[in-house]
Design a protein around this motif. Structure first.
Motif, PDB file in Angstrom:
ATOM      1  N   HIS A   3      34.687  72.211  24.349  1.00  0.00           N
ATOM      2  CA  HIS A   3      33.743  71.463  25.179  1.00  0.00           C
ATOM      3  C   HIS A   3      34.502  70.892  26.370  1.00  0.00           C
ATOM      4  N   LEU A   4      34.049  71.231  27.574  1.00  0.00           N
ATOM      5  CA  LEU A   4      34.665  70.727  28.802  1.00  0.00           C
ATOM      6  C   LEU A   4      34.010  69.391  29.138  1.00  0.00           C
ATOM      7  N   ASN A  30      38.411  70.261  21.459  1.00  0.00           N
ATOM      8  CA  ASN A  30      38.510  71.465  20.636  1.00  0.00           C
ATOM      9  C   ASN A  30      38.188  71.098  19.194  1.00  0.00           C
ATOM     10  N   ARG A  31      37.101  71.645  18.688  1.00  0.00           N
ATOM     11  CA  ARG A  31      36.671  71.331  17.323  1.00  0.00           C
ATOM     12  C   ARG A  31      37.155  72.371  16.318  1.00  0.00           C
ATOM     13  N   GLY A  32      38.036  73.256  16.778  1.00  0.00           N
ATOM     14  CA  GLY A  32      38.547  74.290  15.885  1.00  0.00           C
ATOM     15  C   GLY A  32      40.059  74.353  15.896  1.00  0.00           C
ATOM     16  N   LYS A  56      44.933  72.328  22.002  1.00  0.00           N
ATOM     17  CA  LYS A  56      45.147  71.811  20.653  1.00  0.00           C
ATOM     18  C   LYS A  56      43.850  71.249  20.072  1.00  0.00           C
ATOM     19  N   PRO A  57      43.750  71.167  18.747  1.00  0.00           N
ATOM     20  CA  PRO A  57      42.567  70.548  18.130  1.00  0.00           C
ATOM     21  C   PRO A  57      42.413  69.099  18.583  1.00  0.00           C
ATOM     22  N   GLY A  58      41.162  68.661  18.685  1.00  0.00           N
ATOM     23  CA  GLY A  58      40.882  67.305  19.138  1.00  0.00           C
ATOM     24  C   GLY A  58      40.655  67.270  20.639  1.00  0.00           C
ATOM     25  N   GLU A  59      40.641  66.066  21.179  1.00  0.00           N
ATOM     26  CA  GLU A  59      40.405  65.890  22.617  1.00  0.00           C
ATOM     27  C   GLU A  59      41.735  65.724  23.343  1.00  0.00           C
TER      28      GLU A  59
END
Length: 211
Positions: A3-4, A30-32, A56-59
């Motif tokens: 998600h941008l 990034n949720r994956g 990387k995973p997360g924001e």
């Protein structure tokens, strides 16, 4: 799924291959798992793609270098993984002014605040060695990129002149005459509001004596 969340142009530019690229900071969620991504930038009929690297995973916040856009107007940023668009965000692009930033090294003399005066003087002797080395190492650099330094007070210079090796003292004088090293007028960073006229005048004697 990526998600941008935000696109924020900065005031910073980098010069690459004869052109200016503007640094843009993007916030991606990034949720994956970690994944390689890139950004496609659309401005009218112009399009360019820029790799972001591993997300990387997360924001997280990531910086990309965007070829300079000189006109105001809508610009679309599309976040891609492979050939699939993960998210899009449009912003109103406003060209940034070009600034030249000059970095000037300066010392701050806090005699007796950070250590005993005798130890502070020894530290400043070491600083002077490094200053002269940096000046020497940048001798063949472009004039505007050569190392320069400002010394806040004359007390440390006087000690270096009296105690330092003769060859380094000669280098110090040479770089001062070239304008590479600047010496400010006062003996130290006194509280001038507490000084009388005579004291202020006498605080200039050591610096003028070095000339």
């Amino acid at each position: 799924m990526l998600h941008l969340k935000d696109v924020r142009p900065t005031v910073f530019f980098v010069s690459r291959e004869g052109r200016l690229d503007q640094i843009v900071e993007i916030t991606v969620e990034n949720r994956g798992k970690p994944v390689e991504a890139r950004v496609k930038i659309l401005k009218g009929a112009r399009a360019s793609e820029i790799p972001v690297g591993p997300i990387k995973p997360g924001e997280g916040r990531y910086q990309i270098a965007v070829p300079e856009i000189g006109e105001e107007g809508p610009v679309e940023f599309a976040l891609l993984v492979g050939d699939k668009v993960q998210d899009r965000r449009s912003i109103t692009w406003r060209p940034k002014r070009h600034w030249e930033v000059y970095l000037v090294h300066i010392s701050h003399h806090d005699l007796g605040y950070t250590d005993l005066p005798r130890d502070v003087l020894r530290e400043h002797d070491g600083f002077m060695d490094e200053i002269l080395r940096f000046c020497e190492e940048t001798e063949d650099w472009p004039e505007e990129a050569k190392f320069r330094y400002t010394i806040e007070g004359s007390w440390s210079v006087l000690h270096f002149v009296e105690e330092g090796p003769e060859d380094l003292v000669e280098k110090l004088v040479r770089y001062m005459k070239q304008g590479r090293i600047e010496l400010t007028a006062l003996f130290g960073n006194e509280t001038t509001e507490l000084c009388g006229h005579e004291e202020l005048i006498r605080l200039l004697y050591p610096s003028f004596g070095l000339g």
